[in-house]
Design an enzyme around this catalytic site. Structure first.
Site, PDB file in Angstrom:
ATOM      1  N   HIS A   1       2.529  40.626  13.635  1.00  0.00           N
ATOM      2  CA  HIS A   1       2.220  39.473  14.489  1.00  0.00           C
ATOM      3  C   HIS A   1       1.641  39.956  15.800  1.00  0.00           C
ATOM      4  O   HIS A   1       2.102  40.945  16.380  1.00  0.00           O
ATOM      5  CB  HIS A   1       3.459  38.608  14.728  1.00  0.00           C
ATOM      6  CG  HIS A   1       4.688  39.374  15.100  1.00  0.00           C
ATOM      7  ND1 HIS A   1       5.438  40.080  14.173  1.00  0.00           N
ATOM      8  CD2 HIS A   1       5.291  39.575  16.298  1.00  0.00           C
ATOM      9  CE1 HIS A   1       6.459  40.661  14.790  1.00  0.00           C
ATOM     10  NE2 HIS A   1       6.381  40.379  16.093  1.00  0.00           N
ATOM     11  N   LEU A   2       0.630  39.221  16.238  1.00  0.00           N
ATOM     12  CA  LEU A   2      -0.007  39.506  17.522  1.00  0.00           C
ATOM     13  C   LEU A   2       0.565  38.521  18.526  1.00  0.00           C
ATOM     14  O   LEU A   2       0.464  37.304  18.333  1.00  0.00           O
ATOM     15  CB  LEU A   2      -1.524  39.307  17.370  1.00  0.00           C
ATOM     16  CG  LEU A   2      -2.384  39.569  18.605  1.00  0.00           C
ATOM     17  CD1 LEU A   2      -2.378  41.061  18.956  1.00  0.00           C
ATOM     18  CD2 LEU A   2      -3.823  39.111  18.360  1.00  0.00           C
ATOM     19  N   HIS A   3       1.209  39.046  19.580  1.00  0.00           N
ATOM     20  CA  HIS A   3       1.699  38.175  20.653  1.00  0.00           C
ATOM     21  C   HIS A   3       0.518  37.864  21.578  1.00  0.00           C
ATOM     22  O   HIS A   3      -0.192  38.796  22.005  1.00  0.00           O
ATOM     23  CB  HIS A   3       2.751  38.889  21.507  1.00  0.00           C
ATOM     24  CG  HIS A   3       4.039  39.236  20.807  1.00  0.00           C
ATOM     25  ND1 HIS A   3       5.179  38.474  20.954  1.00  0.00           N
ATOM     26  CD2 HIS A   3       4.371  40.252  19.991  1.00  0.00           C
ATOM     27  CE1 HIS A   3       6.168  39.025  20.256  1.00  0.00           C
ATOM     28  NE2 HIS A   3       5.705  40.105  19.665  1.00  0.00           N
TER      29      HIS A   3
ATOM     30  N   ASN B   1       3.922  44.881  18.440  1.00  0.00           N
ATOM     31  CA  ASN B   1       5.000  45.863  18.440  1.00  0.00           C
ATOM     32  C   ASN B   1       5.137  46.456  17.043  1.00  0.00           C
ATOM     33  O   ASN B   1       5.128  45.707  16.054  1.00  0.00           O
ATOM     34  CB  ASN B   1       6.325  45.207  18.858  1.00  0.00           C
ATOM     35  CG  ASN B   1       6.290  44.742  20.308  1.00  0.00           C
ATOM     36  OD1 ASN B   1       5.781  45.442  21.174  1.00  0.00           O
ATOM     37  ND2 ASN B   1       6.823  43.558  20.572  1.00  0.00           N
TER      38      ASN B   1
ATOM     39  N   GLN C   1      10.005  46.018  17.547  1.00  0.00           N
ATOM     40  CA  GLN C   1       9.622  45.065  16.489  1.00  0.00           C
ATOM     41  C   GLN C   1      10.888  44.523  15.827  1.00  0.00           C
ATOM     42  O   GLN C   1      11.752  45.291  15.400  1.00  0.00           O
ATOM     43  CB  GLN C   1       8.736  45.751  15.428  1.00  0.00           C
ATOM     44  CG  GLN C   1       8.248  44.767  14.359  1.00  0.00           C
ATOM     45  CD  GLN C   1       7.341  45.397  13.307  1.00  0.00           C
ATOM     46  OE1 GLN C   1       7.135  46.621  13.280  1.00  0.00           O
ATOM     47  NE2 GLN C   1       6.805  44.564  12.430  1.00  0.00           N
TER      48      GLN C   1
ATOM     49  N   ASP D   1       5.976  30.974  20.106  1.00  0.00           N
ATOM     50  CA  ASP D   1       7.146  31.845  19.989  1.00  0.00           C
ATOM     51  C   ASP D   1       8.407  31.030  20.310  1.00  0.00           C
ATOM     52  O   ASP D   1       8.423  30.219  21.245  1.00  0.00           O
ATOM     53  CB  ASP D   1       7.018  33.034  20.953  1.00  0.00           C
ATOM     54  CG  ASP D   1       8.024  34.128  20.655  1.00  0.00           C
ATOM     55  OD1 ASP D   1       7.606  35.200  20.164  1.00  0.00           O
ATOM     56  OD2 ASP D   1       9.234  33.927  20.910  1.00  0.00           O
TER      57      ASP D   1
HETATM   58  P1  DGP Z   1       8.739  41.318  17.896  1.00  0.00           P
HETATM   59  O1  DGP Z   1       9.846  41.715  18.789  1.00  0.00           O
HETATM   60  O2  DGP Z   1       7.395  41.901  18.364  1.00  0.00           O
HETATM   61  O3  DGP Z   1       9.015  41.598  16.422  1.00  0.00           O
HETATM   62  O4  DGP Z   1       8.597  39.746  18.069  1.00  0.00           O
HETATM   63  C1  DGP Z   1       9.179  38.799  17.233  1.00  0.00           C
HETATM   64  C2  DGP Z   1       9.004  37.487  17.918  1.00  0.00           C
HETATM   65  O5  DGP Z   1       9.246  36.465  16.978  1.00  0.00           O
HETATM   66  C3  DGP Z   1       9.976  37.225  19.081  1.00  0.00           C
HETATM   67  O6  DGP Z   1       9.231  37.072  20.279  1.00  0.00           O
HETATM   68  C4  DGP Z   1      10.705  35.959  18.729  1.00  0.00           C
HETATM   69  C5  DGP Z   1       9.872  35.372  17.614  1.00  0.00           C
HETATM   70  N1  DGP Z   1      10.620  34.682  16.577  1.00  0.00           N
HETATM   71  C6  DGP Z   1      11.643  35.199  15.844  1.00  0.00           C
HETATM   72  N2  DGP Z   1      12.084  34.276  14.967  1.00  0.00           N
HETATM   73  C7  DGP Z   1      11.301  33.179  15.132  1.00  0.00           C
HETATM   74  C8  DGP Z   1      11.275  31.903  14.507  1.00  0.00           C
HETATM   75  O7  DGP Z   1      12.038  31.600  13.597  1.00  0.00           O
HETATM   76  N3  DGP Z   1      10.346  31.026  14.957  1.00  0.00           N
HETATM   77  C9  DGP Z   1       9.463  31.345  15.958  1.00  0.00           C
HETATM   78  N4  DGP Z   1       8.603  30.392  16.323  1.00  0.00           N
HETATM   79  N5  DGP Z   1       9.464  32.533  16.559  1.00  0.00           N
HETATM   80  C10 DGP Z   1      10.374  33.441  16.155  1.00  0.00           C
END
Ligand code: DGP
Length: 114
Positions: free
Chosen positions: A100-102, A87, A94, A30
């Site tokens: 996506h699974l965190h 989320n 979200q 992330d």
């Molecule tokens: P959510 O809030 O559940 O939709 O989580 C989205 C996640 O994606 C957040 O924790 C940050 C991550 N994220 C957003 N843009 C990028 C990116 O360009 N690269 C990476 N590696 N992560 C990203």
């Protein structure tokens, strides 16, 4: 899917620290980690959210949890514990509309989430 940053990461149009890939899924760090381990595991097929899932997606989405299990073992957070979160929609926060699974671990976590 055009205008999807996670599809761009799958297609290597955008960079990310990729930690695992197979024919169904991709896992990467992330960009804004909320725990010492914070990995996102995504299906390669573009699925907007859990709301958009169909029976066809059963295998691909089940795979995300097997990848989480293996990465938790690899990061040695399987015994201490870890959290897996998806989320869905506005109230859940979200922000990227490609399922996506965190995978979060490496520190104690509170419950319920904020
Ligand atoms: P959510 O809030 O559940 O939709 O989580 C989205 C996640 O994606 C957040 O924790 C940050 C991550 N994220 C957003 N843009 C990028 C990116 O360009 N690269 C990476 N590696 N992560 C990203």
């Amino acid at each position: 899917m055009p205008n999807c940053i996670f599809c761009d990461i799958i297609q290597r149009k955008m960079s990310a620290k990729i930690v695992f890939e197979d024919s169904y899924s991709l896992a990467f760090e992330d960009i804004n980690p909320k725990a010492p381990t914070h990995i996102l595991i995504i299906p390669k097929r573009h699925i907007e959210s859990v709301n958009a899932m169909t029976e066809e997606d059963e295998l691909a989405l089940g795979r995300l949890f097997l990848v989480a299990r293996d990465l938790a073992q690899e990061r040695k957070i399987n015994r201490s514990g870890f959290r897996t979160v998806i989320n869905t929609g506005h109230n859940a926060g979200q922000s990227v509309f490609h399922v996506h699974l965190h995978l979060l671990g490496g520190r104690p976590m509170a419950w319920p989430p904020g």
